[in-house]
Design an enzyme around this catalytic site. Sequence first.
Site, PDB file in Angstrom:
ATOM      1  N   GLY A 107       5.590 -28.309 -16.235  1.00 42.86           N
ATOM      2  CA  GLY A 107       6.496 -28.962 -15.316  1.00 42.86           C
ATOM      3  C   GLY A 107       7.082 -28.002 -14.296  1.00 42.86           C
TER       4      GLY A 107
ATOM      5  N   ASP B 171       8.112 -20.042 -29.994  1.00 40.86           N
ATOM      6  CA  ASP B 171       7.581 -19.488 -28.743  1.00 40.86           C
ATOM      7  C   ASP B 171       8.566 -18.478 -28.150  1.00 40.86           C
ATOM      8  OD1 ASP B 171       5.534 -19.212 -26.936  1.00 40.86           O
ATOM      9  OD2 ASP B 171       6.214 -20.830 -25.633  1.00 40.86           O
TER      10      ASP B 171
ATOM     11  N   LYS C  59      14.080 -30.048 -15.060  1.00 41.87           N
ATOM     12  CA  LYS C  59      12.649 -29.873 -15.283  1.00 41.87           C
ATOM     13  C   LYS C  59      11.951 -31.235 -15.235  1.00 41.87           C
ATOM     14  CE  LYS C  59       9.369 -27.449 -18.191  1.00 41.87           C
ATOM     15  NZ  LYS C  59       9.200 -26.518 -19.313  1.00 41.87           N
TER      16      LYS C  59
ATOM     17  N   GLY D 282       4.648 -24.181 -17.860  1.00 38.78           N
ATOM     18  CA  GLY D 282       3.361 -24.651 -18.363  1.00 38.78           C
ATOM     19  C   GLY D 282       3.179 -26.148 -18.206  1.00 38.78           C
TER      20      GLY D 282
END
Length: 669
Positions: free
Chosen positions: A358, A472, A375, A356
């Site tokens: 990177g 998440d 990342k 979302g």
Amino acid sequence: MRSPLFQQILLCVLVFPVLATSIDDDDFIFHGFRDATTNLSLNSGAEIMQGGLLKLTNNSMRQKGHAFFRLPLRFHANTTISSFSTTFVFAMVPTYPKLGGHGIAFTVSPSKDLPWSLPIQYFGLFNVTDVGSPSNHLFAVELDTIQNTEFGDIDDNHVGVDVNDLRSVDASTVGYYSSSDGFKNLSLVSGEPMQCWIEFDGARKRLNVTLAPLRAPKPRVPLLSSHVDLSDVVLDSAYVGFSSSTGRTTSDHYILGWSFRMNGEAREIDLSKLPALPRRGPKEKPKALTIGLPVILSFVVVAAITGVGFAAHRKVKFAEVFEDWELEYGMHRFAYKELYSATRGFQDRELLGVGGFGRVYKGMLRASNAAIAVKRVPHDSRQDVREFIAETASIGQLRHRHIVRLLGYCRREGELLLVYDYMPNGSLDKLLFDESKTMTLGWKQRLRIIKDVASGLLYLHEECGQVVLHRDIKPSNILLDGEMRARLGDFGLARLYDHGTEPQTTTHVIGTFGYLAPELTKTRKANTATDVFAFGVFVLEVVCGRRPIAPIDESEMGLLLVEWVLLHWMRGTVVETVDANLHGDYAAEEVELVLKLGLLCSHPKADERPKMRQVMRLLDGEMPLPDVSVNRMNASARCKGYDELMVSPDNGPTQYSIDTESLLSGSCC
């Protein structure tokens, strides 16, 4: 009556050792070891050399050496573990340049003999059968110069914290934090003396390990700061000292000075009083320097002129951003040049995926030959980068078998680079839903993955220093290692708070639609119960092989996955929701229990959901599933919260975070 001459001789005999060392049962200091033979217990290859150096091993292969303070110390006051502090100066002089073997470990041990221990990778502390056993009651901080894959070593130049095992609970590449230059690497096998500080706070269960070159001041930021509970590890009576070993490659391992104090700060070592290391012999000047010096100098001048432009270009190419406040957090900082080289210049063929916020690249660290995932996260200087670094550093301290480890970071103008352990089997999401998948997960694999994630969540909620809310939990954030064991990753939305306190209310609903607990629409406050809700949806997704908000069939278009499974439970056909790809190859009783557990965890009422410890006990068969009435889990309670989310103007269709708290969002490996 004794003569004055006799009194002077007696005074010299009694006082002279004290001039070199100061000894108390739990507070002692050695400036060299010339007069310490009565205060140390030496065995195996350890010896005190003529100049006062304590030599743990020489250049013999497969040798071990031990040196312990002569008396055991008391490590428990009443029912609590005592604090202690130690500092020592050491040096490792390899037989062949840059080839160490194997290293030195500061040790707290129930015995000062360790006759059963082995050299080579066992450090003179353990053997093949007892390594990892809780009955060892042994704690060590290893200075390791060999990368042993069987113990998960991060590289061949690291500090590791060992508890009954050589698989370190925390580790870092050797270096120190300079107040002016940031993190600077050190080489254990440089042959140069260094100083190490080890400080354990018994009340906070916090261990700090700090290193620095010999003449450098003690860094303000420790190399390692770990939560370690030694209460049940170290016995009440234990010995402190050093263990060392060699293997096929060898080193001379020296201790030049040592200070230790129980329940206080170890006294500072006076470096001017330390013995000198043996000279390594003068090197003969190469003939090229005397015969061809003018020619060499001319080449040097030309090369220097040519290299000015190239160096300027490289300086811009590998430029980094560094601010002094970063030192406060003690997180390992990688050089951009190192990550650029590891990922082959961030080439597209090394690209693992796009999250979302990177792009994620596979890399290989050349120094340690360790696989990593890097990342690249774009960031705006207006964002609160300092707060982000602080929370990322806290998350970087997490150590658990089922948590993807954050190894460190790098900062450049306009972007952050986050370095993780590489997970060779990618995300669970791809194995469940990618049409091009080459394998289908069997039931036993799915059940093990569910247990792995539950274990990781239990650690986050109850077993680490602070409560960590993941916020998440979903298959794309579950990564699979080389053994197909699951690890919970992507902590970009995570929040931390102290045990016994309440988390703060947020402005926006944070998370991914389909996994959000209904109460979030009203309270805007995530807690462990909202994580449990997402875990429940995740469980149903893994068992059923369906997305949480995808249409089920034409007759049930409006149902969410949890409602669909609940409907089948009410009909007595809950097993029919199992992923058809399993072709019936499962135990119906197990599947039914896991599906009902998923529904229980995703209960519309937060206080009806179990804690993660109860979830683990249910999955392990240690307690029966509670008798929950289907009527108490009616679908309307679920839909109300989702309806509010779907019309909320703050939220997009899938993920709801748009500010700095979501910088890590997306798959991390």
